[in-house]
Design a protein around this motif. Sequence first.
Motif, short mmCIF file in Angstrom:
data_model
loop_
_atom_site.label_atom_id
_atom_site.label_comp_id
_atom_site.label_asym_id
_atom_site.label_seq_id
_atom_site.Cartn_x
_atom_site.Cartn_y
_atom_site.Cartn_z
N GLY A 23 37.54 -13.63 13.39
CA GLY A 23 37.73 -14.96 13.95
C GLY A 23 39.13 -15.20 14.47
N TYR A 24 39.85 -14.11 14.76
CA TYR A 24 41.22 -14.26 15.25
C TYR A 24 41.27 -14.77 16.68
CZ TYR A 24 42.97 -11.72 11.13
OH TYR A 24 43.31 -11.33 9.85
N ASN A 25 40.12 -14.83 17.35
CA ASN A 25 40.06 -15.38 18.70
C ASN A 25 39.85 -16.89 18.69
OD1 ASN A 25 37.49 -15.17 17.65
ND2 ASN A 25 36.53 -14.48 19.54
N ARG A 26 39.76 -17.51 17.53
CA ARG A 26 39.58 -18.95 17.44
C ARG A 26 40.93 -19.67 17.62
NH1 ARG A 26 34.49 -18.99 18.81
NH2 ARG A 26 32.96 -18.89 17.11
N PRO A 27 40.91 -20.87 18.22
CA PRO A 27 42.15 -21.63 18.40
C PRO A 27 42.87 -21.86 17.07
CG PRO A 27 40.38 -22.63 19.67
CD PRO A 27 39.75 -21.57 18.82
N GLY A 28 44.15 -21.56 17.04
CA GLY A 28 44.95 -21.79 15.85
C GLY A 28 44.85 -20.71 14.79
N ALA A 29 44.06 -19.68 15.03
CA ALA A 29 43.91 -18.62 14.03
C ALA A 29 45.22 -17.87 13.85
CB ALA A 29 42.82 -17.64 14.46
N LYS A 30 45.53 -17.54 12.61
CA LYS A 30 46.73 -16.78 12.30
C LYS A 30 46.35 -15.31 12.13
CE LYS A 30 50.64 -16.45 9.10
NZ LYS A 30 51.27 -17.00 7.86
N ILE A 31 46.77 -14.48 13.06
CA ILE A 31 46.38 -13.06 13.06
C ILE A 31 47.25 -12.28 12.08
CG2 ILE A 31 46.23 -10.97 14.45
CD1 ILE A 31 45.70 -12.70 16.88
N SER A 32 46.60 -11.48 11.25
CA SER A 32 47.31 -10.53 10.40
C SER A 32 47.31 -9.18 11.09
CB SER A 32 46.64 -10.42 9.03
OG SER A 32 47.16 -9.31 8.31
N GLN A 33 48.46 -8.73 11.54
CA GLN A 33 48.53 -7.45 12.22
C GLN A 33 48.16 -6.31 11.28
OE1 GLN A 33 48.93 -7.37 15.44
NE2 GLN A 33 48.66 -5.15 15.54
N GLY A 34 48.50 -6.46 10.01
CA GLY A 34 48.13 -5.44 9.03
C GLY A 34 46.63 -5.29 8.90
N VAL A 35 45.91 -6.41 8.88
CA VAL A 35 44.44 -6.37 8.80
C VAL A 35 43.86 -5.70 10.04
CG1 VAL A 35 42.37 -7.83 8.89
CG2 VAL A 35 44.16 -8.29 7.21
N VAL A 36 44.38 -6.04 11.21
CA VAL A 36 43.90 -5.44 12.46
C VAL A 36 44.13 -3.93 12.45
CG1 VAL A 36 44.28 -5.30 14.96
CG2 VAL A 36 44.19 -7.54 13.82
N GLU A 37 45.33 -3.52 12.08
CA GLU A 37 45.64 -2.09 12.10
C GLU A 37 44.88 -1.33 11.02
OE1 GLU A 37 49.87 -1.51 12.08
OE2 GLU A 37 50.16 -2.69 13.93
N ASN A 38 44.59 -1.98 9.90
CA ASN A 38 43.81 -1.32 8.86
C ASN A 38 42.37 -1.12 9.32
OD1 ASN A 38 43.46 -0.17 6.23
ND2 ASN A 38 42.47 -2.07 5.58
N TRP A 39 41.82 -2.09 10.05
CA TRP A 39 40.47 -1.95 10.63
C TRP A 39 40.46 -0.76 11.59
CZ3 TRP A 39 37.05 -1.74 14.60
CH2 TRP A 39 35.77 -2.29 14.44
N TRP A 40 41.49 -0.72 12.47
CA TRP A 40 41.59 0.38 13.44
C TRP A 40 41.71 1.72 12.74
CZ3 TRP A 40 45.05 4.24 14.63
CH2 TRP A 40 44.93 4.83 15.89
#
Length: 276
Positions: free
Chosen positions: A168-185
């Motif tokens: 849900g990081y594409n939702r308005p106001g969402a706070k993206i965790s770069q660590g979560v994204v990179e761990n998924w990758w």
Amino acid sequence: MSFTKTRDGTELFYKDWGARDAQPIVFHHGWPLSADDWDAQMMFFLDNGYRVIAHDRRGHGRSTQTWTGNEMDTYAADVAAVTDALDLQNAVHIGHSTGGGEVAHYVARAKPGRVSKAVLIGAAPPTMVKSDKNPGGLPIEVFDGFRAALVANRAQFFLDVPTGPFYGYNRPGAKISQGVVENWWRQGMMGGAKADYDCIKAFSETDFTEDLKSITVPTLVMHGDDDQIVPYADSAPLSVKLLKNGTLKTYEGLPHGLCTTHPEIVNPDLLAFIRS
């Protein structure tokens, strides 16, 4: 590192933490991830006195990168190979997304005494793809798009999914965790492209209706109503209607990857269900 070998020679990696006489909880990961996706849950339940187990599905993570067997019948047989190797009794099986389909397919076929309860979280069942029998499903073109993006540039696709709809990081106001994204990758890129490609068909086109109908153990169905990967209306409410002993827990505003984004909400609810 622990592995068990299946009949076709595939080596399945698994984690097995906790006292051997504690009740086992088996976690089943989503596409295209690995057992590592359950860190927040495994540590929580380990701390609460449970034995926690999670395996990397064939073709994913540290398991063998097979080019065949990347479908639900074999996935369920692989789970049986792990549970047989560890002789797990009275286990709770918890699956997220594709792993929820794997749980349904396995539990419907499990040996007596192996399973005490099941949990489906943001899960693919009953079936995802649109058809005459499932008019509320997603068009096949959606999954064709997944396959095309994977073949064209898997590394970029595996950044786009977690940066966007998965958490849900594409939702308005969402706070993206770069660590979560990179761990998924990281988890996604550990697996094989062929298995990732085939698994899209497995999670989107498998019809789990008869599996759900045949499951008799208490089953908790958990789903965020802002799930952009497995739309809520065509999944959780329909699954609960098919289950003999199902309970629905809906999370307002939570995304597909709610176990990672909101473990402080999900984990206590899982614990309460397991203890009930």
